[in-house]
Motif scaffolding. Structure first.
Motif, PDB file in Angstrom:
ATOM      1  N   ARG A  46       0.829  -1.076  -0.212  1.00 20.31           N
ATOM      2  CA  ARG A  46      -0.031  -0.068  -0.123  1.00 20.31           C
ATOM      3  C   ARG A  46       0.834   1.162  -0.037  1.00 20.31           C
ATOM      4  O   ARG A  46       1.376   1.684   1.119  1.00 20.31           O
ATOM      5  CB  ARG A  46      -0.849  -0.102   1.323  1.00 20.31           C
ATOM      6  CG  ARG A  46      -2.049   1.086   1.322  1.00 20.31           C
ATOM      7  CD  ARG A  46      -3.014   0.849   2.333  1.00 20.31           C
ATOM      8  NE  ARG A  46      -2.293   1.456   3.447  1.00 20.31           N
ATOM      9  CZ  ARG A  46      -1.782   0.789   4.677  1.00 20.31           C
ATOM     10  NH1 ARG A  46      -1.918  -0.586   4.400  1.00 20.31           N
ATOM     11  NH2 ARG A  46      -1.135   1.362   5.711  1.00 20.31           N
ATOM     12  N   HIS A  48       1.520   4.876  -0.062  1.00 20.48           N
ATOM     13  CA  HIS A  48       0.927   6.227   0.270  1.00 20.48           C
ATOM     14  C   HIS A  48       1.869   7.286   0.408  1.00 20.48           C
ATOM     15  O   HIS A  48       3.005   7.265   1.161  1.00 20.48           O
ATOM     16  CB  HIS A  48      -0.034   5.822   1.560  1.00 20.48           C
ATOM     17  CG  HIS A  48       0.612   5.632   2.812  1.00 20.48           C
ATOM     18  ND1 HIS A  48       1.040   6.272   3.671  1.00 20.48           N
ATOM     19  CD2 HIS A  48       1.046   4.232   2.973  1.00 20.48           C
ATOM     20  CE1 HIS A  48       1.721   5.486   4.551  1.00 20.48           C
ATOM     21  NE2 HIS A  48       1.553   4.169   4.305  1.00 20.48           N
ATOM     22  N   LYS A  55       4.561   7.485  -6.438  1.00 26.98           N
ATOM     23  CA  LYS A  55       3.864   6.390  -6.132  1.00 26.98           C
ATOM     24  C   LYS A  55       3.470   5.637  -7.697  1.00 26.98           C
ATOM     25  O   LYS A  55       3.932   4.305  -7.438  1.00 26.98           O
ATOM     26  CB  LYS A  55       2.665   6.698  -5.357  1.00 26.98           C
ATOM     27  CG  LYS A  55       2.630   7.358  -4.155  1.00 26.98           C
ATOM     28  CD  LYS A  55       1.433   7.516  -3.364  1.00 26.98           C
ATOM     29  CE  LYS A  55       0.501   8.401  -4.209  1.00 26.98           C
ATOM     30  NZ  LYS A  55       0.995   9.630  -4.153  1.00 26.98           N
ATOM     31  N   THR A 156      -1.980   2.193  -4.841  1.00 25.71           N
ATOM     32  CA  THR A 156      -1.288   3.677  -4.529  1.00 25.71           C
ATOM     33  C   THR A 156      -2.580   4.443  -4.311  1.00 25.71           C
ATOM     34  O   THR A 156      -3.344   4.466  -4.710  1.00 25.71           O
ATOM     35  CB  THR A 156      -0.823   4.172  -5.628  1.00 25.71           C
ATOM     36  OG1 THR A 156      -1.580   4.750  -6.613  1.00 25.71           O
ATOM     37  CG2 THR A 156       0.162   3.365  -6.198  1.00 25.71           C
ATOM     38  N   ASN A 160      -3.880   8.513   4.128  1.00 29.28           N
ATOM     39  CA  ASN A 160      -3.504   7.339   5.416  1.00 29.28           C
ATOM     40  C   ASN A 160      -4.505   6.436   5.568  1.00 29.28           C
ATOM     41  O   ASN A 160      -5.722   6.508   4.806  1.00 29.28           O
ATOM     42  CB  ASN A 160      -3.074   8.020   6.216  1.00 29.28           C
ATOM     43  CG  ASN A 160      -4.230   9.024   7.081  1.00 29.28           C
ATOM     44  OD1 ASN A 160      -5.497   8.582   7.096  1.00 29.28           O
ATOM     45  ND2 ASN A 160      -3.819  10.144   7.758  1.00 29.28           N
ATOM     46  N   MET A 161      -4.268   5.404   6.342  1.00 27.58           N
ATOM     47  CA  MET A 161      -5.289   4.271   6.606  1.00 27.58           C
ATOM     48  C   MET A 161      -6.784   4.712   7.300  1.00 27.58           C
ATOM     49  O   MET A 161      -7.632   4.382   6.967  1.00 27.58           O
ATOM     50  CB  MET A 161      -4.775   3.321   7.393  1.00 27.58           C
ATOM     51  CG  MET A 161      -5.269   2.037   7.413  1.00 27.58           C
ATOM     52  SD  MET A 161      -5.180   1.307   5.500  1.00 27.58           S
ATOM     53  CE  MET A 161      -5.835  -0.439   5.802  1.00 27.58           C
ATOM     54  N   ALA A 177      -6.211  -3.879   4.830  1.00 27.10           N
ATOM     55  CA  ALA A 177      -5.202  -3.850   5.733  1.00 27.10           C
ATOM     56  C   ALA A 177      -4.513  -5.274   5.780  1.00 27.10           C
ATOM     57  O   ALA A 177      -3.465  -5.228   6.181  1.00 27.10           O
ATOM     58  CB  ALA A 177      -5.876  -3.179   7.001  1.00 27.10           C
ATOM     59  N   THR A 180      -2.155  -6.080   2.554  1.00 26.38           N
ATOM     60  CA  THR A 180      -1.172  -5.153   1.993  1.00 26.38           C
ATOM     61  C   THR A 180      -0.299  -4.989   3.150  1.00 26.38           C
ATOM     62  O   THR A 180      -0.724  -5.005   4.183  1.00 26.38           O
ATOM     63  CB  THR A 180      -1.800  -3.956   1.335  1.00 26.38           C
ATOM     64  OG1 THR A 180      -2.435  -3.133   2.345  1.00 26.38           O
ATOM     65  CG2 THR A 180      -2.545  -4.079   0.032  1.00 26.38           C
ATOM     66  N   SER A 182       2.310  -1.339   4.493  1.00 21.29           N
ATOM     67  CA  SER A 182       2.314  -0.272   4.378  1.00 21.29           C
ATOM     68  C   SER A 182       3.603   0.395   3.944  1.00 21.29           C
ATOM     69  O   SER A 182       4.561  -0.129   4.467  1.00 21.29           O
ATOM     70  CB  SER A 182       1.781   0.417   5.667  1.00 21.29           C
ATOM     71  OG  SER A 182       1.999   1.925   5.489  1.00 21.29           O
ATOM     72  N   GLY A 184       5.409   3.685   3.036  1.00 22.88           N
ATOM     73  CA  GLY A 184       4.888   5.297   3.271  1.00 22.88           C
ATOM     74  C   GLY A 184       5.988   6.217   2.381  1.00 22.88           C
ATOM     75  O   GLY A 184       7.278   5.723   2.307  1.00 22.88           O
ATOM     76  N   LYS A 186       6.095   9.561   3.103  1.00 16.99           N
ATOM     77  CA  LYS A 186       6.023  10.909   3.880  1.00 16.99           C
ATOM     78  C   LYS A 186       7.139  11.633   3.487  1.00 16.99           C
ATOM     79  O   LYS A 186       8.293  11.528   3.763  1.00 16.99           O
ATOM     80  CB  LYS A 186       5.597  10.802   5.202  1.00 16.99           C
ATOM     81  CG  LYS A 186       5.283  11.761   5.868  1.00 16.99           C
ATOM     82  CD  LYS A 186       5.101  11.516   7.319  1.00 16.99           C
ATOM     83  CE  LYS A 186       4.624  12.777   8.163  1.00 16.99           C
ATOM     84  NZ  LYS A 186       4.427  12.389   9.679  1.00 16.99           N
TER      85      LYS A 186
END
Length: 199
Positions: A46, A48, A55, A156, A160-161, A177, A180, A182, A184, A186
């Motif tokens: 995932r 993000h 992404k 993609t 956020n979750m 959840a 996948t 996570s 990130g 960020k």
């Protein structure tokens, strides 16, 4: 490549031409490791982060890498999938195309859903509103089929979750959840805007 549904823009996106920055290095390594160590029916990713941080480039790089390994894979923008289904409501020919696309998305070894959550809507206060029931039901049927068959799914998203739970609800997101891992991005800059400024 023709069967993978990847857009022309992303056919040439690879790990070799991805610009690695401090904010994207971990995501790059995670995606490369995914391809290097891929086994059928493994957990997906995932990705993000903010708009334009890379992404979709990484997702396309995964797709192109897997295709070279002869692993059946496809990539589709989530909103385009919904649009294709809607076009088939009053057109038998387009309905057949939509059915074929959805069935393929349900069955392919690796499915990449790009721009997950672009169907978002906001209320008058700017708060996220749950995606419409029609979109949620069709997405649930797709995700649940892949969940029950333990098929690898990658998404993609700019959210956020917690925001994704607000958009799609627990029935869909609890499965995603579990399906996948996570990854990130960020703090990554908007690469598209940076390129535009250079030009």
């Amino acid at each position: 490549m023709e069967q993978s549904n990847v857009g022309k823009l992303f056919e040439g996106k690879t790990f070799n031409n991805f610009k690695i920055l401090p904010a994207t290095e971990n995501a790059y390594n995670d995606c490369l490791d995914f391809c290097t160590n891929y086994i059928p029916k493994c957990r997906g990713l995932r990705l993000h982060g903010r708009y334009g941080c890379g992404k979709t480039h990484l997702a396309a790089a995964i797709l192109n890498n897997l295709l070279k390994q002869n692993i059946p894979s496809m990539m589709i923008v989530t909103a385009n999938l919904f649009d294709c289904i809607k076009q088939g409501f009053n057109d038998k020919e387009k309905a057949l195309i939509a059915t074929e696309l959805v069935n393929k998305a349900k069955q392919v070894d690796v499915l990449i859903l790009d721009d997950f959550g672009a169907e978002k809507d906001r209320d008058s206060n700017g708060n996220l509103k749950m995606v419409g029931s029609w979109e949620r039901e069709n997405l649930f049927l797709l995700i649940n089929t892949r969940y029950e068959n333990n098929l690898t799914t990658i998404i993609t998203t700019n959210y956020n979750m917690q925001e994704l739970f607000e958009l799609f609800g627990e029935r869909i997101m609890s499965r995603i959840a579990e399906m996948t891992i996570s990854v990130g991005m960020k703090g990554a800059e908007n690469y598209r805007i940076r390129l535009a400024q250079v030009v």
